[in-house]
Design an enzyme around this catalytic site. Structure first.
Site, PDB file in Angstrom:
ATOM      1  N   ARG A 118      41.233  -8.894   3.566  1.00 15.45           N
ATOM      2  CA  ARG A 118      40.708  -8.111   4.841  1.00 15.45           C
ATOM      3  C   ARG A 118      40.526  -8.828   6.050  1.00 15.45           C
ATOM      4  NH1 ARG A 118      39.592  -3.086   1.785  1.00 15.45           N
ATOM      5  NH2 ARG A 118      38.347  -1.904   2.604  1.00 15.45           N
ATOM      6  N   ARG A 141      39.745  13.314   2.326  1.00 17.79           N
ATOM      7  CA  ARG A 141      39.433  12.468   1.035  1.00 17.79           C
ATOM      8  C   ARG A 141      37.843  12.661   1.147  1.00 17.79           C
ATOM      9  NH1 ARG A 141      40.991   6.434   0.737  1.00 17.79           N
ATOM     10  NH2 ARG A 141      39.055   5.903   1.699  1.00 17.79           N
TER      11      ARG A 141
HETATM   12  P1  AMP Z   1      38.402   0.152   0.145  1.00 18.99           P
HETATM   13  O1  AMP Z   1      38.314   1.150  -1.019  1.00 18.99           O
HETATM   14  O2  AMP Z   1      39.383  -0.722   0.144  1.00 18.99           O
HETATM   15  O3  AMP Z   1      38.366   1.174   1.287  1.00 18.99           O
HETATM   16  O4  AMP Z   1      37.019  -0.555   0.174  1.00 18.99           O
HETATM   17  C1  AMP Z   1      35.508  -0.079   0.173  1.00 18.99           C
HETATM   18  C2  AMP Z   1      34.751  -1.137   0.742  1.00 18.99           C
HETATM   19  O5  AMP Z   1      34.584  -2.235  -0.267  1.00 18.99           O
HETATM   20  C3  AMP Z   1      34.918  -1.714   1.954  1.00 18.99           C
HETATM   21  O6  AMP Z   1      34.463  -0.970   2.954  1.00 18.99           O
HETATM   22  C4  AMP Z   1      34.211  -2.987   1.988  1.00 18.99           C
HETATM   23  O7  AMP Z   1      32.995  -2.616   2.028  1.00 18.99           O
HETATM   24  C5  AMP Z   1      34.468  -3.330   0.528  1.00 18.99           C
HETATM   25  N1  AMP Z   1      35.397  -4.283   0.461  1.00 18.99           N
HETATM   26  C6  AMP Z   1      36.901  -3.960  -0.413  1.00 18.99           C
HETATM   27  N2  AMP Z   1      37.427  -4.699  -0.260  1.00 18.99           N
HETATM   28  C7  AMP Z   1      37.060  -5.917   0.364  1.00 18.99           C
HETATM   29  C8  AMP Z   1      37.437  -7.252   0.903  1.00 18.99           C
HETATM   30  N3  AMP Z   1      38.438  -7.561   0.415  1.00 18.99           N
HETATM   31  N4  AMP Z   1      36.530  -7.911   1.502  1.00 18.99           N
HETATM   32  C9  AMP Z   1      35.139  -7.680   1.886  1.00 18.99           C
HETATM   33  N5  AMP Z   1      34.955  -6.266   1.808  1.00 18.99           N
HETATM   34  C10 AMP Z   1      35.842  -5.497   0.794  1.00 18.99           C
END
Ligand code: AMP
Length: 198
Positions: free
Chosen positions: A90, A129
């Site tokens: 990310r 969603r």
């Molecule tokens: P997602 O389901 O991929 O949208 O992730 C949900 C939340 O998890 C994000 O908004 C971040 O708070 C955290 N998160 C997921 N992947 C990462 C990552 N690679 N680095 C940092 N935070 C992450």
């Protein structure tokens, strides 16, 4: 042969949907850092509570934590045959750490599948969603913030992977079946064979 892939794209682009299909069709593991962090955030532990603070605000958890989780997960035996990372990397430091890790393992990424979707379409999808999944970070103000965080911290990875000649741009505004077909064509051109029926 399996494949080592990254799904790149803003929140709501369809990364999870496509990654899940890749697992079914190609027999590679789907590693979603967001799912891992959401599970951690449910735990009544100091770490769980810390992670939850970032999630609820739509902020990224610190790089070291995300990198640690990926390092552990990729060392599991089921990742040997290939993986699709969904939500990682990310940030540029995360991408650099992943490159270093994969170099150690002597298995460079095969491709970065970038799902391109415009902001209005994203907002609409995330609102839909929110109604279905009830995620704590699918509130309207948090949604908008997550898209800003993506633009500032994650979008630079498009250039990062383009320079490595790994980036495959896919129109993520199409229906999911069309997106899946586009991904299949890319993987076919890379010589990746399906291992299971889609
Ligand atoms: P997602 O389901 O991929 O949208 O992730 C949900 C939340 O998890 C994000 O908004 C971040 O708070 C955290 N998160 C997921 N992947 C990462 C990552 N690679 N680095 C940092 N935070 C992450």
């Amino acid at each position: 042969m399996g494949a080592d892939l990254v799904m790149l794209g803003p929140p709501g682009a369809g990364k999870g949907t496509q990654a899940a299909r890749l697992t079914a069709a190609y027999g590679i593991v789907h590693i979603a850092t967001g799912d891992i962090f959401r599970a951690q955030a449910q735990l009544e532990t100091p770490m769980g509570r810390r992670v939850k603070l970032f999630l609820d605000r739509g902020e990224l958890v610190p790089d070291e934590l995300a990198i640690h989780i990926i390092r552990e997960r990729l060392s599991q035996p089921d990742a040997r045959h290939g993986f699709v990372l969904d939500g990682f990397p990310r940030t540029v430091p995360q991408a650099e750490a992943l490159d270093a890790l994969l170099l150690e393992l002597d298995r460079p990424l095969d491709a970065v599948l970038y799902l391109e979707v415009d902001r209005d379409a994203l907002l609409e999808r995330l609102r839909q969603r929110a109604a279905i999944e009830r995620r704590s970070d699918d509130r309207p103000d948090v949604i908008a913030h997550r898209i800003d965080v993506y633009r500032e911290q994650t979008a630079p990875l498009i250039e990062y992977y383009r320079r490595q000649d790994k980036l495959k741009v896919i129109d993520g505004g199409q229906p999911p079946e069309r997106v899946a077909e586009a991904i299949d064509r890319i993987l076919q051109s890379l010589g990746v064979a399906k291992t299971r029926m889609p």
